[in-house]
Design a protein around this motif. Structure first.
Motif, short mmCIF file in Angstrom:
data_model
loop_
_atom_site.label_atom_id
_atom_site.label_comp_id
_atom_site.label_asym_id
_atom_site.label_seq_id
_atom_site.Cartn_x
_atom_site.Cartn_y
_atom_site.Cartn_z
N GLY A 85 -12.75 9.40 7.32
CA GLY A 85 -12.79 9.03 8.73
C GLY A 85 -12.88 7.54 8.97
O GLY A 85 -12.95 7.10 10.12
N ALA B 130 -6.93 3.71 0.22
CA ALA B 130 -6.73 3.89 1.66
C ALA B 130 -6.87 5.36 2.03
O ALA B 130 -7.51 5.70 3.03
CB ALA B 130 -5.36 3.36 2.08
N ASN B 131 -6.30 6.25 1.22
CA ASN B 131 -6.38 7.68 1.54
C ASN B 131 -7.81 8.22 1.44
O ASN B 131 -8.19 9.10 2.21
CB ASN B 131 -5.42 8.47 0.65
CG ASN B 131 -4.00 8.45 1.22
OD1 ASN B 131 -3.81 8.41 2.43
ND2 ASN B 131 -3.01 8.46 0.34
N VAL C 227 0.82 -1.21 0.00
CA VAL C 227 0.00 0.00 0.00
C VAL C 227 0.85 1.26 0.00
O VAL C 227 0.46 2.29 -0.54
CB VAL C 227 -0.95 -0.01 1.22
CG1 VAL C 227 -1.92 1.14 1.17
CG2 VAL C 227 -1.68 -1.35 1.32
N LEU D 132 -9.52 7.01 4.66
CA LEU D 132 -9.00 7.78 5.80
C LEU D 132 -9.55 9.21 5.79
O LEU D 132 -9.88 9.77 6.84
CB LEU D 132 -7.47 7.81 5.78
CG LEU D 132 -6.77 6.52 6.19
CD1 LEU D 132 -5.28 6.58 5.84
CD2 LEU D 132 -6.94 6.25 7.68
N GLN E 114 -4.23 0.85 -4.36
CA GLN E 114 -4.31 0.60 -2.92
C GLN E 114 -4.08 1.86 -2.09
O GLN E 114 -4.78 2.12 -1.12
CB GLN E 114 -3.31 -0.48 -2.51
CG GLN E 114 -3.64 -1.81 -3.14
CD GLN E 114 -3.01 -2.98 -2.40
OE1 GLN E 114 -3.55 -3.43 -1.40
NE2 GLN E 114 -1.89 -3.46 -2.86
N SER E 115 -3.09 2.63 -2.48
CA SER E 115 -2.76 3.81 -1.70
C SER E 115 -3.88 4.86 -1.79
O SER E 115 -4.31 5.41 -0.76
CB SER E 115 -1.44 4.39 -2.22
OG SER E 115 -1.15 5.59 -1.57
N VAL F 1 -2.29 7.59 4.61
CA VAL F 1 -1.77 6.23 4.70
C VAL F 1 -0.25 6.25 4.53
O VAL F 1 0.28 6.96 3.68
CB VAL F 1 -2.44 5.30 3.68
CG1 VAL F 1 -1.91 5.47 2.27
CG2 VAL F 1 -2.29 3.84 4.12
N TYR G 34 -12.38 15.05 3.37
CA TYR G 34 -12.02 15.25 4.78
C TYR G 34 -12.89 16.33 5.42
O TYR G 34 -13.28 16.23 6.58
CB TYR G 34 -10.55 15.63 4.84
CG TYR G 34 -10.00 16.00 6.19
CD1 TYR G 34 -9.77 15.01 7.15
CD2 TYR G 34 -9.68 17.31 6.50
CE1 TYR G 34 -9.24 15.34 8.38
CE2 TYR G 34 -9.14 17.65 7.73
CZ TYR G 34 -8.93 16.66 8.67
OH TYR G 34 -8.41 16.98 9.89
N GLN G 35 -13.17 17.36 4.63
CA GLN G 35 -13.92 18.50 5.17
C GLN G 35 -15.43 18.32 5.06
O GLN G 35 -16.19 19.12 5.62
CB GLN G 35 -13.52 19.78 4.41
CG GLN G 35 -12.08 20.19 4.64
CD GLN G 35 -11.60 21.18 3.60
OE1 GLN G 35 -12.29 21.43 2.61
NE2 GLN G 35 -10.42 21.72 3.81
N LEU H 38 -9.17 14.66 -1.83
CA LEU H 38 -9.00 14.11 -0.48
C LEU H 38 -9.32 15.17 0.57
O LEU H 38 -9.97 14.87 1.58
CB LEU H 38 -7.58 13.56 -0.31
CG LEU H 38 -7.23 12.34 -1.17
CD1 LEU H 38 -5.74 12.02 -1.07
CD2 LEU H 38 -8.06 11.12 -0.77
N ASP H 39 -8.87 16.39 0.34
CA ASP H 39 -9.20 17.48 1.27
C ASP H 39 -10.72 17.68 1.34
O ASP H 39 -11.28 17.87 2.43
CB ASP H 39 -8.56 18.80 0.82
CG ASP H 39 -7.04 18.82 1.03
OD1 ASP H 39 -6.51 17.88 1.64
OD2 ASP H 39 -6.42 19.79 0.58
N ARG I 266 -4.45 10.52 9.16
CA ARG I 266 -5.41 10.45 8.05
C ARG I 266 -4.71 10.26 6.69
O ARG I 266 -5.35 10.39 5.65
CB ARG I 266 -6.23 11.74 8.01
CG ARG I 266 -7.11 11.95 9.24
CD ARG I 266 -8.23 10.92 9.31
NE ARG I 266 -9.29 11.33 10.20
CZ ARG I 266 -10.41 11.96 9.79
NH1 ARG I 266 -10.62 12.16 8.51
NH2 ARG I 266 -11.31 12.34 10.67
N ALA J 178 -5.14 22.23 3.99
CA ALA J 178 -6.59 22.14 4.14
C ALA J 178 -7.07 20.74 4.49
O ALA J 178 -8.24 20.54 4.81
CB ALA J 178 -7.26 22.59 2.84
N GLY J 179 -6.16 19.75 4.43
CA GLY J 179 -6.57 18.39 4.72
C GLY J 179 -5.48 17.41 4.36
O GLY J 179 -4.37 17.81 3.99
N PRO J 180 -5.79 16.12 4.45
CA PRO J 180 -4.77 15.09 4.23
C PRO J 180 -4.27 15.02 2.79
O PRO J 180 -3.16 14.55 2.55
CB PRO J 180 -5.47 13.80 4.63
CG PRO J 180 -6.93 14.08 4.50
CD PRO J 180 -7.10 15.54 4.81
N GLY J 181 -5.10 15.48 1.84
CA GLY J 181 -4.67 15.46 0.44
C GLY J 181 -3.53 16.41 0.19
O GLY J 181 -2.49 16.02 -0.37
N SER J 182 -3.68 17.63 0.61
CA SER J 182 -2.61 18.61 0.37
C SER J 182 -1.47 18.44 1.38
O SER J 182 -0.37 18.96 1.16
CB SER J 182 -3.14 20.03 0.36
OG SER J 182 -4.02 20.26 1.42
#
Lengths: 270, 270, 270
Positions: free
Chosen positions: C54, C47-48, B41, C51, C43-44, B206, C263-264, C259-260, B204, B249-253
């Motif tokens: 949540g 998972a993201n 992963v 995540l 996979q990555s 991986v 998350y928001q 992804l952000d 948040r 702003a979140g896990p993506g950025s």
């Protein structure tokens, strides 16, 4: 008299941006389906690079299916970065089917030279008529067998030093070889081109070389002069990579910016 | 009288940023080649983290080659997140070769405790002299065998609660153990350090923990005090992760900003 | 008389954003642990995505452990994109254990139709009571067997054309089917919903469909009306994907922004 100037004058000519632009336009009119049997580390980035350019990536790995799928695809990539026995089996099935269907296939001989299993496998693959090979200087020298005659395979090998090996390999098995580095050289054994551009930052992002090989495979699906198509693949990546590197803070933000750049690319050069 | 204050005074001292900076500078002068046998992963993110720091990642998975490559690498990472039989074979070959060549290797015992196959495998690996182990509280407690004596392995285990288990494990097999969480603790069984920083946001994304283990492996390649080097690896990730989390702003950025931060890192602290 | 208007009036009703918001809030109160046996390429990203929402993703692949872990997880995803024999074995073990523990499991039948090995495998999986199936028009038509009766499986199949196949499949094996495309349709064989939104740009990012299937699996862990939960999963992805696409320069910057956005996300719609 060998001056720096005369050395430069003997170096291959730069691949013209106008020609690269024409090949890119041809590519956009017939976006290929590319079967990628590539290493575990770069699969996602490779797929995203192909998608950004408008091509269709697919990874089908079970041996029977890999063969079946290679006849449906427009090109096949074989990258041996994380080679192991069952994946090698799938690769051989895919190549056999591709050759039967005259689907072009491309070899990326990752880390060939120092490691026995993959080196033996890659040498065997040379007998199966790859349409093109893309590697760095060390890999191309090792693959051609010239490394053992010279100073050995090390990180100091430059792509220019590997050009004779690339030419010999291209002639020997009638393929196109791209040896990439700070400058890329593309040869069919008779004609050569140089491609400049890119940036050191690209060496800090995993998979830029592997993704280039996938783009080379995608361009091998085009009708026309394969040498030009392979050179175009190299030029696209060096052009976008070089431009993007000027505007990002590091390798992390390089990745999204690079994919965006490939997606927006319409012409190369000014 | 056990007050909150006296508990705090018994906690390990913070690892000094000046020492972390010195170790980072040593790292930059001799960037290691790190052989990563890690889970499916996180391979790409792990490679990008190492590249951002200036190290050289490589994933070589075929058993014979994995052994051969471990003798060329400066460090080896073993992460059992997606363990299966043939990868386990490659890991054992890589570890045997690494030990023969005195290449340090690091264990990330992902999800050890609840799952039998990997737990048995990880317990066997403890007999093969890892240079360091990096896990969360549950994993370290399970690995040390102390989990069965207490309240069990659950998500409420804090890294501080696992410090006794970490110390015992470190003494027992003469290794360095990093038990990470909101605060990280690093111990060689005699000496302990705490590392603060980081951010909830990192949970948040991986692979932040898995990538930390790869950085721990990279730092184990350095000459000098291994406890300091492992603590530095933890401090680098918590420092950059904590800083970056304030501005995204979140896990993506977070991901590109984190890689950029590692790439630009010259000193830790102010 | 079949006018365009009357066709539209027979189309399934849009899934209400208020209902999607309520399901999302339920999800946030009980974030599930999702066991993902998915393809190598995504996979990555998968998972993201989980995540960011949540949820807790985990990939456990060794056959014995895959079974053991499915009884601990709240949901199981089976994605056959890079199916091969040993992974198929793990999937069967995981499904058997999930069914025994009444853990819901979801099928993503990637590329079913043209490729024999996976098509046979997917047809077998239909007998093992998936809680939901998420695929594109071609896949759902191939899976239902209706493709052979019509004009065949090709890229021109729209999700609406596949809705009868989806309904039949849902009735036949008592499951919920989501057939996704420019518009998504979700059916339990009796009731249907449509989900609009999304953007063409999402087709240029690898894994958006695969990640949606993982989100479908995560929502199948919720108590209540499964048809609503699956529709919510589709609506979340189309809502955030559609919004984000308006503000990014291409597929590269789509990924972190998406992804952000997940998350928001607190409410869907205005």
């Amino acid at each position: 008299m060998h001056t720096l100037h005369s050395d430069h004058s003997r170096a291959p000519a730069l691949f013209p941006d106008a020609l690269a632009t024409a090949c890119l336009q041809q590519f956009h009119t017939t976006p290929p389906l590319v079967h990628c049997l590539t290493n575990e580390v770069v699969q996602s980035f490779t797929a995203n690079v192909l998608l950004a350019l408008g091509a269709f990536p697919a990874m089908v790995v079970e041996p029977e299916e890999a063969g079946q799928f290679s006849t449906m695809a427009n090109a096949l990539l074989i990258n041996i970065g994380t080679l192991h026995q069952s994946r090698a089996e799938s690769m051989l099935a895919a190549i056999a089917a591709a050759n039967h269907a005259t689907t072009p296939w491309v070899l990326d001989p990752v880390a060939v030279g120092g490691l026995r299993y993959r080196t033996d496998f890659a040498r065997h693959l040379l007998t199966l008529k790859p349409a093109a090979i893309r590697g760095n200087a060390s890999e191309i020298m090792a693959l051609s067998g010239m490394a053992t005659m010279g100073r050995g395979v090390d990180s100091l090998d430059t792509s220019l030093a590997a050009l004779p090996a690339a030419r010999q390999l291209a002639q020997q098995i009638q393929t196109v070889v791209a040896v990439t580095g700070e400058v890329d050289y593309i040869t069919d054994g008779q004609r050569d081109f140089a491609v400049e551009g890119g940036d050191q930052l690209m060496t800090r992002v995993v998979g830029t070389g592997c993704a280039l090989s996938a783009v080379v495979a995608a361009f091998c699906a085009l009708e026309g002069d394969r040498l030009h198509h392979v050179a175009t693949a190299c030029r696209i990546m060096s052009h976008v990579g070089g431009q993007v590197s000027q505007h990002v803070a590091g390798p992390g933000s390089f990745i999204p910016a690079f994919l965006d750049g490939l997606y927006q690319l319409k012409t190369i050069g000014i």
